[in-house]
Design a protein around this motif. Structure first.
Motif, PDB file in Angstrom:
ATOM      1  N   PRO A   1     -22.992  14.994 -13.049  1.00  0.00           N
ATOM      2  CA  PRO A   1     -21.760  15.116 -12.254  1.00  0.00           C
ATOM      3  C   PRO A   1     -21.614  13.971 -11.259  1.00  0.00           C
ATOM      4  CG  PRO A   1     -23.424  16.587 -11.379  1.00  0.00           C
ATOM      5  CD  PRO A   1     -24.015  15.966 -12.610  1.00  0.00           C
ATOM      6  N   SER A   2     -20.463  13.870 -10.658  1.00  0.00           N
ATOM      7  CA  SER A   2     -20.237  12.871  -9.607  1.00  0.00           C
ATOM      8  C   SER A   2     -20.956  13.312  -8.340  1.00  0.00           C
ATOM      9  CB  SER A   2     -18.737  12.726  -9.326  1.00  0.00           C
ATOM     10  OG  SER A   2     -18.087  12.184 -10.454  1.00  0.00           O
ATOM     11  N   LEU A   3     -21.891  12.495  -7.892  1.00  0.00           N
ATOM     12  CA  LEU A   3     -22.692  12.777  -6.698  1.00  0.00           C
ATOM     13  C   LEU A   3     -22.634  11.549  -5.791  1.00  0.00           C
ATOM     14  CD1 LEU A   3     -25.757  14.367  -8.572  1.00  0.00           C
ATOM     15  CD2 LEU A   3     -23.924  15.604  -7.390  1.00  0.00           C
ATOM     16  N   ASN A   4     -21.546  11.422  -5.085  1.00  0.00           N
ATOM     17  CA  ASN A   4     -21.289  10.198  -4.320  1.00  0.00           C
ATOM     18  C   ASN A   4     -22.275   9.966  -3.182  1.00  0.00           C
ATOM     19  OD1 ASN A   4     -19.067   9.348  -5.836  1.00  0.00           O
ATOM     20  ND2 ASN A   4     -17.651  10.648  -4.673  1.00  0.00           N
TER      21      ASN A   4
ATOM     22  N   LYS B   1     -21.716  18.253  -3.704  1.00  0.00           N
ATOM     23  CA  LYS B   1     -21.181  16.993  -3.177  1.00  0.00           C
ATOM     24  C   LYS B   1     -21.981  16.435  -2.009  1.00  0.00           C
ATOM     25  CE  LYS B   1     -17.718  19.604  -0.560  1.00  0.00           C
ATOM     26  NZ  LYS B   1     -16.265  19.799  -0.353  1.00  0.00           N
TER      27      LYS B   1
ATOM     28  N   LYS C   1     -21.124   7.589 -11.509  1.00  0.00           N
ATOM     29  CA  LYS C   1     -21.319   8.925 -10.938  1.00  0.00           C
ATOM     30  C   LYS C   1     -22.121   8.912  -9.635  1.00  0.00           C
ATOM     31  CE  LYS C   1     -19.263  10.926 -14.403  1.00  0.00           C
ATOM     32  NZ  LYS C   1     -19.965  11.854 -15.306  1.00  0.00           N
TER      33      LYS C   1
ATOM     34  N   ASN D   1     -23.160  20.524 -11.170  1.00  0.00           N
ATOM     35  CA  ASN D   1     -21.752  20.125 -11.220  1.00  0.00           C
ATOM     36  C   ASN D   1     -21.305  19.436  -9.936  1.00  0.00           C
ATOM     37  OD1 ASN D   1     -21.166  22.314  -9.330  1.00  0.00           O
ATOM     38  ND2 ASN D   1     -21.375  23.689 -11.086  1.00  0.00           N
ATOM     39  N   ASP D   2     -20.022  19.144  -9.867  1.00  0.00           N
ATOM     40  CA  ASP D   2     -19.478  18.370  -8.743  1.00  0.00           C
ATOM     41  C   ASP D   2     -19.488  19.126  -7.417  1.00  0.00           C
ATOM     42  OD1 ASP D   2     -18.990  16.446 -10.593  1.00  0.00           O
ATOM     43  OD2 ASP D   2     -16.832  16.776 -10.753  1.00  0.00           O
TER      44      ASP D   2
END
Length: 262
Positions: A61-64, A42, A86, A38-39
């Protein structure tokens, strides 16, 4: 083992935001999708999900901060546009051994502006005529395709790239440590020359002072010797005068004796 359980094991009593690398190879996805990721991850920079029977990236998930993504030997056939949304900072993507068949599927990777290396080895798309030329033309931001650039030069290993980055950092540190500001050495040399001159002047002054003291001591010794000579000469003159006076008295006495005899 299910992916969710594997993720919990990989945490090793760490919080998800403390994890920068996560290897989930050979886990089983539930219904071909990602579960448990999940986010909160990070800070994740490297994620490997090889041979996990993954068919969709919809639940990614968003993994910048993610830079490297390993998805080899799965059953992904499309939906790659999710990656640009993502994982916008991806530089390395391995999709080898998946079900990718045509250029239109790969076209979605154009929005990954930082992508430098793409691997499609063992995908059906590699059977297309002029496959490599077409991919390099379609994805002009990439440098390496299936491990080689357009001139067939092999891509460096990821470890070598990390070592090169580390070497560059070390060189910068060495320059910071060993590189004095320009003109600093000249100023230091001038200061050393001034110190040498001061020391030489001090030594010269001490030498002159010693010579002066030596000269004064010699003067005093000479004066004392002259005084001693003067005293000795005076004593000799007095003795001579006394001797002359004694002879005179003697002569006078003799003269007086002669007169008496007369």
């Amino acid at each position: 083992m299910e992916m969710k359980k594997r993720i919990n094991l990989e945490l090793r009593n760490r919080a998800p935001e403390e994890v920068t690398e996560l290897v989930l190879d050979n886990c089983l996805c539930v219904n071909g999708e990602i579960e448990g990721l999940n986010d909160t991850f990070k800070e994740l920079e490297f994620l490997s999900m090889a041979k996990v029977e993954l068919s969709s990236l919809a639940r990614l998930p968003s993994l910048n901060k993610l830079r490297k993504l390993e998805l080899s030997d799965n059953i992904i056939s499309g939906g790659l546009e999710v990656l640009a949304e993502k994982c916008p900072n991806l530089t390395y993507l391995n999709l080898s051994g998946n079900k990718i068949k045509d250029l239109r599927t790969v076209e979605a990777l154009q929005n990954l502006k930082n992508l430098k290396s793409l691997d499609l080895f063992n995908c059906e798309i590699t059977n297309l005529e002029d496959y490599r030329e077409s991919i390099f033309e379609l994805l002009q931001q990439i440098t390496y395709l299936d491990g080689f650039d357009q001139e067939d030069n092999e891509a460096p290993d990821s470890e070598e790239e990390d070592d090169e980055d580390g070497d560059e950092d070390d060189e910068d540190e060495d320059e910071d440590e060993a590189g004095p500001p320009e003109g600093y050495e000249e100023e230091e040399e001038e200061e050393e020359e001034e110190e040498d001159e001061d020391e030489a002047g001090s030594e010269l002054g001490e030498a002159e002072e010693e010579v002066g003291l030596s000269y004064l001591m010699k003067e005093e010794i000479q004066d004392e010797e002259d005084d001693d000579d003067y005293v000795e000469e005076g004593e000799e003159e007095e003795e001579e005068e006394e001797g002359l006076r004694g002879e005179k008295r003697k002569r006078d006495a003799e003269d007086d004796g002669e007169e008496e005899d007369d």
